[in-house]
Design a protein around this motif. Structure first.
Motif, PDB file in Angstrom:
ATOM      1  N   UNK A  25       0.837  -1.207   0.000  1.00  0.00           N
ATOM      2  CA  UNK A  25       0.000   0.000   0.000  1.00  0.00           C
ATOM      3  C   UNK A  25       0.870   1.254   0.000  1.00  0.00           C
ATOM      4  N   UNK A  26       1.894   1.264   0.855  1.00  0.00           N
ATOM      5  CA  UNK A  26       2.782   2.427   0.925  1.00  0.00           C
ATOM      6  C   UNK A  26       3.454   2.686  -0.420  1.00  0.00           C
ATOM      7  N   UNK A  27       3.863   1.614  -1.098  1.00  0.00           N
ATOM      8  CA  UNK A  27       4.534   1.757  -2.385  1.00  0.00           C
ATOM      9  C   UNK A  27       3.624   2.350  -3.453  1.00  0.00           C
ATOM     10  N   UNK A  28       2.321   2.256  -3.245  1.00  0.00           N
ATOM     11  CA  UNK A  28       1.376   2.712  -4.262  1.00  0.00           C
ATOM     12  C   UNK A  28       0.605   3.971  -3.858  1.00  0.00           C
ATOM     13  N   UNK A  29       1.046   4.641  -2.821  1.00  0.00           N
ATOM     14  CA  UNK A  29       0.455   5.934  -2.430  1.00  0.00           C
ATOM     15  C   UNK A  29       1.405   7.031  -2.901  1.00  0.00           C
ATOM     16  N   UNK A  30       1.018   7.810  -3.916  1.00  0.00           N
ATOM     17  CA  UNK A  30       1.927   8.821  -4.498  1.00  0.00           C
ATOM     18  C   UNK A  30       2.467   9.813  -3.473  1.00  0.00           C
ATOM     19  N   UNK A  31       1.577  10.284  -2.578  1.00  0.00           N
ATOM     20  CA  UNK A  31       2.013  11.283  -1.597  1.00  0.00           C
ATOM     21  C   UNK A  31       3.143  10.735  -0.714  1.00  0.00           C
ATOM     22  N   UNK A  52      -3.258   5.958   9.110  1.00  0.00           N
ATOM     23  CA  UNK A  52      -4.582   6.432   9.531  1.00  0.00           C
ATOM     24  C   UNK A  52      -5.616   6.195   8.432  1.00  0.00           C
ATOM     25  N   UNK A  53      -5.219   6.494   7.179  1.00  0.00           N
ATOM     26  CA  UNK A  53      -6.136   6.263   6.054  1.00  0.00           C
ATOM     27  C   UNK A  53      -6.435   4.776   5.892  1.00  0.00           C
ATOM     28  N   UNK A  54      -5.402   3.958   6.039  1.00  0.00           N
ATOM     29  CA  UNK A  54      -5.589   2.503   5.925  1.00  0.00           C
ATOM     30  C   UNK A  54      -6.532   2.009   7.012  1.00  0.00           C
ATOM     31  N   UNK A 103      -8.360  -1.387  -0.240  1.00  0.00           N
ATOM     32  CA  UNK A 103      -7.948  -0.288   0.649  1.00  0.00           C
ATOM     33  C   UNK A 103      -7.361   0.855  -0.169  1.00  0.00           C
ATOM     34  N   UNK A 104      -6.497   0.513  -1.137  1.00  0.00           N
ATOM     35  CA  UNK A 104      -5.904   1.542  -1.989  1.00  0.00           C
ATOM     36  C   UNK A 104      -6.971   2.301  -2.766  1.00  0.00           C
ATOM     37  N   UNK A 105      -7.962   1.564  -3.263  1.00  0.00           N
ATOM     38  CA  UNK A 105      -9.046   2.189  -4.020  1.00  0.00           C
ATOM     39  C   UNK A 105      -9.766   3.217  -3.163  1.00  0.00           C
ATOM     40  N   UNK A 106     -10.047   2.860  -1.930  1.00  0.00           N
ATOM     41  CA  UNK A 106     -10.732   3.803  -1.032  1.00  0.00           C
ATOM     42  C   UNK A 106      -9.838   5.002  -0.698  1.00  0.00           C
ATOM     43  N   UNK A 107      -8.555   4.746  -0.484  1.00  0.00           N
ATOM     44  CA  UNK A 107      -7.628   5.845  -0.196  1.00  0.00           C
ATOM     45  C   UNK A 107      -7.555   6.802  -1.382  1.00  0.00           C
TER      46      UNK A 107
END
Length: 273
Positions: free
Chosen positions: A37-43, A129-131, A169-173
């Motif tokens: 998940x971390x690897x795929x969150x641009x921010x 927190x988002x996860x 989870x990524x989709x929701x984030x």
């Protein structure tokens, strides 16, 4: 670590010994891969890249200071025969002090509670927190009984792909992020409108200030011209007064000299008789 293992054992015990009693309703289990998940969150990736730049800068600074210490040691060894005991001890103290400074700086940047640890924690915390929020929503909507974190080593002994909800989870984030960006764009446009109005107001105020400044400058210029004229008249009058005064003093001196000369001639004449 012990607490994690204890938690894992407790959960697995529940699954193997207690869960069968509820087998009729079925147990839904899922898991996430926090690293994925971390690897795929641009921010997070952008912030990580910025942090890595800082880390490289810190390392360069430390290496430069270490080179300074090495040079200090080399210079001391080369000059030792020429130095007194007191100077040698002083140089050695400087080296020890410098090494201590470097060690303290290393701890400040890379220690257990250093800048790297704290900034990494700050980077991960918002995503975690988002996860957590996304996992809560998914578990509630899809009626999961358990959702584990695959990256927590003591917990996941085996994981089948069909139970992986990381993409959900990524989709929701991402959806949340897009909503925030949309709101941010609206706020940005509103801010731009406000800034535009502020700029126009500032221009009006600036123009009024320019006009007032221009009038004040003109008034000051007029006052200065009047002062120069007045000073010029005073200078002329003063010059005329000084000239008249000089002439009067000169005339008085000539008259006094003439009287004194007449007296001298008379005295000489009286003396001859």
């Amino acid at each position: 670590m012990k607490k994690r293992v204890l938690l894992a054992v407790t959960v697995l015990s529940w699954l193997f010994y207690i869960a069968p009693a509820h087998a009729q309703k079925g147990i839904r289990i899922g898991y996430i891969d926090m690293d994925y998940i971390l690897e795929n969150v641009p921010e997070y990736n952008e912030a990580s890249a910025e942090l890595e730049t800082k880390v490289q800068k810190w390392k360069v600074e430390i290496e430069a200071e270490l080179k300074v210490v090495e040079q200090m040691k080399k210079d001391l060894n080369n000059e030792r025969v020429l130095l007194t005991k007191e100077l040698i001890e002083e140089r050695e103290e400087d080296i020890v002090f410098k090494e201590k400074e470097i060690l303290e700086y290393q701890q400040k940047r890379f220690g257990p509670n250093g800048d790297l640890f704290l900034q990494k924690k700050r980077l991960v915390q918002p995503v975690q927190d988002q996860v957590f929020v996304a996992v809560q929503e998914i578990a509630k909507n899809k009626r999961y009984d358990f959702i584990f974190d695959k990256s927590a080593e003591p917990v996941m002994l085996y994981s089948a792909d069909r139970y992986d909800i990381s993409d959900q989870v990524l989709l929701r984030i991402n959806r949340t992020s897009k909503r925030k960006q949309l709101n941010s764009k609206k706020e940005k446009k509103a801010l731009e409108r406000n800034e535009k109005r502020s700029v126009e107001q500032e221009k009006e105020v600036s123009q009024r200030q320019k006009n007032a400044s221009k009038k004040e400058a003109e008034r000051q210029q007029l006052l200065e011209e009047r002062k120069r004229l007045r000073d010029s008249i005073r200078a002329v009058k003063k010059k005329e007064f000084e000239e008249r005064r000089a002439k009067l003093i000169e005339a008085r001196n000539r008259k006094r000299d003439s009287i004194n000369a007449s007296k001298s001639k008379k005295e000489e004449s009286d003396g001859g008789i």
